[in-house]
Design a protein around this motif. Structure first.
Motif, PDB file in Angstrom:
ATOM      1  N   VAL A 156       0.846  -1.194   0.000  1.00 21.95           N
ATOM      2  CA  VAL A 156       0.000   0.000   0.000  1.00 21.95           C
ATOM      3  C   VAL A 156       0.876   1.236   0.000  1.00 21.95           C
ATOM      4  O   VAL A 156       1.635   1.476   0.946  1.00 21.95           O
ATOM      5  N   LEU A 157       0.793   2.027  -1.064  1.00 20.21           N
ATOM      6  CA  LEU A 157       1.506   3.292  -1.141  1.00 20.21           C
ATOM      7  C   LEU A 157       0.626   4.388  -0.538  1.00 20.21           C
ATOM      8  O   LEU A 157      -0.592   4.301  -0.568  1.00 20.21           O
ATOM      9  N   GLY A 158       1.254   5.430   0.014  1.00 17.01           N
ATOM     10  CA  GLY A 158       0.461   6.476   0.655  1.00 17.01           C
ATOM     11  C   GLY A 158      -0.419   5.930   1.759  1.00 17.01           C
ATOM     12  O   GLY A 158      -1.583   6.295   1.907  1.00 17.01           O
ATOM     13  N   ALA A 159       0.161   5.056   2.575  1.00 13.41           N
ATOM     14  CA  ALA A 159      -0.629   4.249   3.500  1.00 13.41           C
ATOM     15  C   ALA A 159      -1.203   5.008   4.684  1.00 13.41           C
ATOM     16  O   ALA A 159      -2.078   4.484   5.383  1.00 13.41           O
ATOM     17  N   ALA A 160      -0.755   6.229   4.947  1.00 12.69           N
ATOM     18  CA  ALA A 160      -1.269   6.983   6.090  1.00 12.69           C
ATOM     19  C   ALA A 160      -2.430   7.905   5.723  1.00 12.69           C
ATOM     20  O   ALA A 160      -3.055   8.491   6.598  1.00 12.69           O
ATOM     21  N   GLY A 161      -2.724   8.042   4.435  1.00 14.73           N
ATOM     22  CA  GLY A 161      -3.851   8.866   4.007  1.00 14.73           C
ATOM     23  C   GLY A 161      -5.170   8.145   4.178  1.00 14.73           C
ATOM     24  O   GLY A 161      -5.224   7.000   4.650  1.00 14.73           O
ATOM     25  N   VAL A 178       0.596  -7.383   4.778  1.00 12.54           N
ATOM     26  CA  VAL A 178       0.466  -5.983   4.373  1.00 12.54           C
ATOM     27  C   VAL A 178       1.776  -5.228   4.599  1.00 12.54           C
ATOM     28  O   VAL A 178       2.301  -5.199   5.708  1.00 12.54           O
ATOM     29  N   ILE A 179       2.264  -4.613   3.523  1.00 10.71           N
ATOM     30  CA  ILE A 179       3.423  -3.734   3.577  1.00 10.71           C
ATOM     31  C   ILE A 179       2.931  -2.320   3.296  1.00 10.71           C
ATOM     32  O   ILE A 179       2.265  -2.069   2.286  1.00 10.71           O
ATOM     33  N   ALA A 180       3.219  -1.395   4.202  1.00  7.92           N
ATOM     34  CA  ALA A 180       2.730  -0.020   4.084  1.00  7.92           C
ATOM     35  C   ALA A 180       3.892   0.929   3.837  1.00  7.92           C
ATOM     36  O   ALA A 180       4.955   0.799   4.449  1.00  7.92           O
ATOM     37  N   VAL A 181       3.673   1.904   2.959  1.00  4.10           N
ATOM     38  CA  VAL A 181       4.683   2.925   2.668  1.00  4.10           C
ATOM     39  C   VAL A 181       4.128   4.287   3.063  1.00  4.10           C
ATOM     40  O   VAL A 181       3.028   4.671   2.637  1.00  4.10           O
ATOM     41  N   ALA A 182       4.863   5.015   3.905  1.00  3.09           N
ATOM     42  CA  ALA A 182       4.437   6.341   4.360  1.00  3.09           C
ATOM     43  C   ALA A 182       5.684   7.181   4.612  1.00  3.09           C
ATOM     44  O   ALA A 182       6.806   6.695   4.524  1.00  3.09           O
ATOM     45  N   ARG A 183       5.465   8.460   4.941  1.00  3.22           N
ATOM     46  CA  ARG A 183       6.591   9.346   5.167  1.00  3.22           C
ATOM     47  C   ARG A 183       6.497   9.991   6.548  1.00  3.22           C
ATOM     48  O   ARG A 183       5.484  10.628   6.866  1.00  3.22           O
ATOM     49  N   GLY A 184       7.529   9.808   7.383  1.00  2.00           N
ATOM     50  CA  GLY A 184       7.572  10.446   8.688  1.00  2.00           C
ATOM     51  C   GLY A 184       7.359   9.473   9.831  1.00  2.00           C
ATOM     52  O   GLY A 184       6.587   8.525   9.734  1.00  2.00           O
ATOM     53  N   ASP A 228      -2.184   1.861  -5.283  1.00  5.24           N
ATOM     54  CA  ASP A 228      -1.455   3.107  -5.517  1.00  5.24           C
ATOM     55  C   ASP A 228      -2.360   4.332  -5.661  1.00  5.24           C
ATOM     56  O   ASP A 228      -2.895   4.589  -6.738  1.00  5.24           O
ATOM     57  N   PRO A 229      -2.489   5.129  -4.587  1.00  3.53           N
ATOM     58  CA  PRO A 229      -3.166   6.416  -4.693  1.00  3.53           C
ATOM     59  C   PRO A 229      -2.187   7.581  -4.899  1.00  3.53           C
ATOM     60  O   PRO A 229      -2.583   8.740  -4.842  1.00  3.53           O
ATOM     61  N   VAL A 230      -0.906   7.268  -5.122  1.00  5.69           N
ATOM     62  CA  VAL A 230       0.151   8.286  -5.147  1.00  5.69           C
ATOM     63  C   VAL A 230       0.640   8.582  -6.554  1.00  5.69           C
ATOM     64  O   VAL A 230       0.716   9.731  -6.980  1.00  5.69           O
ATOM     65  N   GLY A 231       0.998   7.536  -7.309  1.00  4.30           N
ATOM     66  CA  GLY A 231       1.562   7.726  -8.642  1.00  4.30           C
ATOM     67  C   GLY A 231       3.007   8.161  -8.602  1.00  4.30           C
ATOM     68  O   GLY A 231       3.710   8.029  -7.596  1.00  4.30           O
ATOM     69  N   GLY A 232       3.494   8.718  -9.724  1.00  2.74           N
ATOM     70  CA  GLY A 232       4.837   9.258  -9.780  1.00  2.74           C
ATOM     71  C   GLY A 232       5.941   8.227  -9.615  1.00  2.74           C
ATOM     72  O   GLY A 232       5.778   7.042  -9.926  1.00  2.74           O
ATOM     73  N   LYS A 233       7.079   8.693  -9.104  1.00  3.34           N
ATOM     74  CA  LYS A 233       8.264   7.852  -8.969  1.00  3.34           C
ATOM     75  C   LYS A 233       8.039   6.681  -8.022  1.00  3.34           C
ATOM     76  O   LYS A 233       8.580   5.590  -8.229  1.00  3.34           O
ATOM     77  N   LEU A 234       7.226   6.889  -6.986  1.00  5.00           N
ATOM     78  CA  LEU A 234       6.988   5.826  -6.021  1.00  5.00           C
ATOM     79  C   LEU A 234       6.350   4.611  -6.693  1.00  5.00           C
ATOM     80  O   LEU A 234       6.720   3.469  -6.421  1.00  5.00           O
ATOM     81  N   MET A 235       5.413   4.856  -7.581  1.00 11.27           N
ATOM     82  CA  MET A 235       4.793   3.752  -8.309  1.00 11.27           C
ATOM     83  C   MET A 235       5.809   3.085  -9.237  1.00 11.27           C
ATOM     84  O   MET A 235       5.887   1.847  -9.308  1.00 11.27           O
ATOM     85  N   VAL A 330      -2.084  14.743   7.504  1.00 15.59           N
ATOM     86  CA  VAL A 330      -3.198  13.883   7.896  1.00 15.59           C
ATOM     87  C   VAL A 330      -2.761  12.437   8.071  1.00 15.59           C
ATOM     88  O   VAL A 330      -2.046  11.886   7.230  1.00 15.59           O
ATOM     89  N   VAL A 331      -3.205  11.814   9.143  1.00 16.76           N
ATOM     90  CA  VAL A 331      -3.131  10.369   9.300  1.00 16.76           C
ATOM     91  C   VAL A 331      -4.573   9.888   9.418  1.00 16.76           C
ATOM     92  O   VAL A 331      -5.208  10.030  10.455  1.00 16.76           O
ATOM     93  N   GLY A 332      -5.103   9.361   8.338  1.00 15.49           N
ATOM     94  CA  GLY A 332      -6.508   8.963   8.331  1.00 15.49           C
ATOM     95  C   GLY A 332      -7.361   9.996   7.629  1.00 15.49           C
ATOM     96  O   GLY A 332      -7.080  10.409   6.507  1.00 15.49           O
ATOM     97  N   LYS A 333      -8.416  10.473   8.301  1.00 18.41           N
ATOM     98  CA  LYS A 333      -9.430  11.311   7.674  1.00 18.41           C
ATOM     99  C   LYS A 333      -9.518  12.700   8.289  1.00 18.41           C
ATOM    100  O   LYS A 333      -9.308  12.877   9.487  1.00 18.41           O
ATOM    101  N   VAL A 334      -9.878  13.662   7.438  1.00 20.82           N
ATOM    102  CA  VAL A 334     -10.231  15.013   7.873  1.00 20.82           C
ATOM    103  C   VAL A 334     -11.746  15.145   7.736  1.00 20.82           C
ATOM    104  O   VAL A 334     -12.313  14.810   6.697  1.00 20.82           O
TER     105      VAL A 334
END
Length: 348
Positions: A156-161, A178-184, A228-235, A330-334
């Motif tokens: 899962v890319l962008g896993a914290a959104g 499940v493998i999650a990719v996030a930043r921070g 993939d909800p991110v796209g770009g280089k990560l994908m 955001v981690v999760g929902k706004v």
């Protein structure tokens, strides 16, 4: 009633909604919508969700461009306020949630009873308002399209959104690895606390090396499904981790860059590429969408999934709500809480 009205396209984070120069303006005396048919239901909105798609729509960069002016907003929850004479399934006072094409950033929404879902007893209304788009997208993608099964490896890319965090939980319910990719570090720690099998911190780690090291320790060959909800280089980098016969779920392009998936490699590796525009299911496969949301609400009631609300704002703070999404805080929902009018800048 209060409503947020988009009068022109532009960045909703730039100015307060009380500023006449803002693309979205808070209207304090907007007309309350009337029932449109015998099966119409009017819902007093308790909470409505902010999705990245809503932000793009106000910017004028979303694939669907409604004529101006319009009230933005999609998924919401609330209490039935009024029903038409032909309504059979709902009564005044029932707790419901739903998805609107537009219009949920307001005090009331009118919809047909066929579009409503009953919120199970014990489920929080704000959480229910956060469920349809994020969890609906991930459930249809992983369960209906990819047929994710026990033992498969899900990346899962962008896993914290919003959709990413939902995908992580749907993957765990399906008993996938499940493998999650996030930043921070905050996002990484939160994902680990959810029981994710492996988390990659983009700020300090190389995705390919980190995932390969993990797979090696588990004696797993590669990734079976990438979300993939991110796209770009990560994908692009993630493609090198995929097994023969893997499935690619194209959810969105939060990076701003649409990735190129080489057709020749997809041919040789027998990959399946799924485009997933969840909102169109309401037109083309409404039963799939309805069954999906009903299953998700049952999972919520049973505690199989949890909905993490990162930020809650009032309507008049909508610019701050969109800024939280834009700035990737955001981690999760706004959420926008309308009925209580309460504000909570962050639960992190």
């Amino acid at each position: 009633m209060e409503a947020l009205v988009c009068r022109k396209l532009g960045d909703p984070t730039a100015t307060a909604v009380t500023d006449e120069n803002s693309p979205i303006v808070l209207s304090a005396n907007h007309p309350i919508p009337e029932l449109k048919s015998p099966t119409s239901v009017r819902v007093k909105v308790a909470a409505t969700s902010l999705n990245y798609a809503n932000y793009l729509q106000i910017l004028g960069k979303y694939q669907e461009k409604p004529p101006l002016p319009f009230i933005p907003g999609s998924d919401y929850s609330g209490v039935v306020d009024s029903v038409g004479p032909g309504v059979k399934e709902f009564k005044v006072g029932d707790r419901v949630c739903s998805l609107a094409a537009l219009g949920s950033y307001a005090g009331f929404v009118v919809t047909d009873e066929s579009e409503l879902f009953r919120v199970p007893e014990g489920c929080d209304l704000i959480a229910a308002g956060a469920l349809p788009v994020a969890f609906g997208t991930s459930h249809v993608a992983l369960v209906h399209r990819a047929n994710l099964t026990s033992g498969q490896v899900l990346l899962v890319l962008g896993a914290a959104g919003g959709v990413g965090l939902a995908a992580v939980q749907v993957g765990k319910v399906c008993s996938a690895t499940v493998i999650a990719v996030a930043r921070g570090s905050d996002k990484v720690q939160f994902l680990r606390a959810l029981g994710v099998d492996h988390v990659v911190d983009l700020s300090t780690e190389n995705v390919q090396q980190s995932v390969r090291d993990f797979l090696k320790t588990k004696k797993l060959k590669g990734v079976d499904v990438v979300y993939d909800p991110v796209g770009g280089k990560l994908m692009k980098d993630s493609l090198k981790l995929l097994n023969w016969g893997a499935q690619i779920l194209v959810i969105g392009f939060a990076s701003g860059e649409v990735p190129v998936i080489p057709a020749n490699i997809a041919l040789v590796k027998n990959w399946t590429i799924h485009g997933l525009y969840w909102g169109s299911y309401n037109i083309h496969r409404p039963k799939v969408l309805k069954d999906s949301l009903n299953e998700l609400l049952s999972w919520l009631a049973k505690g199989l999934i949890t909905i993490h609300i990162s930020h809650i704002y009032s309507l008049k703070e909508a610019n701050l709500a969109f800024a939280a999404i834009k700035d990737r805080k955001v981690v999760g929902k706004v959420m926008i809480a309308i009925e209580e009018g309460r504000s909570m800048k962050s639960k992190l």
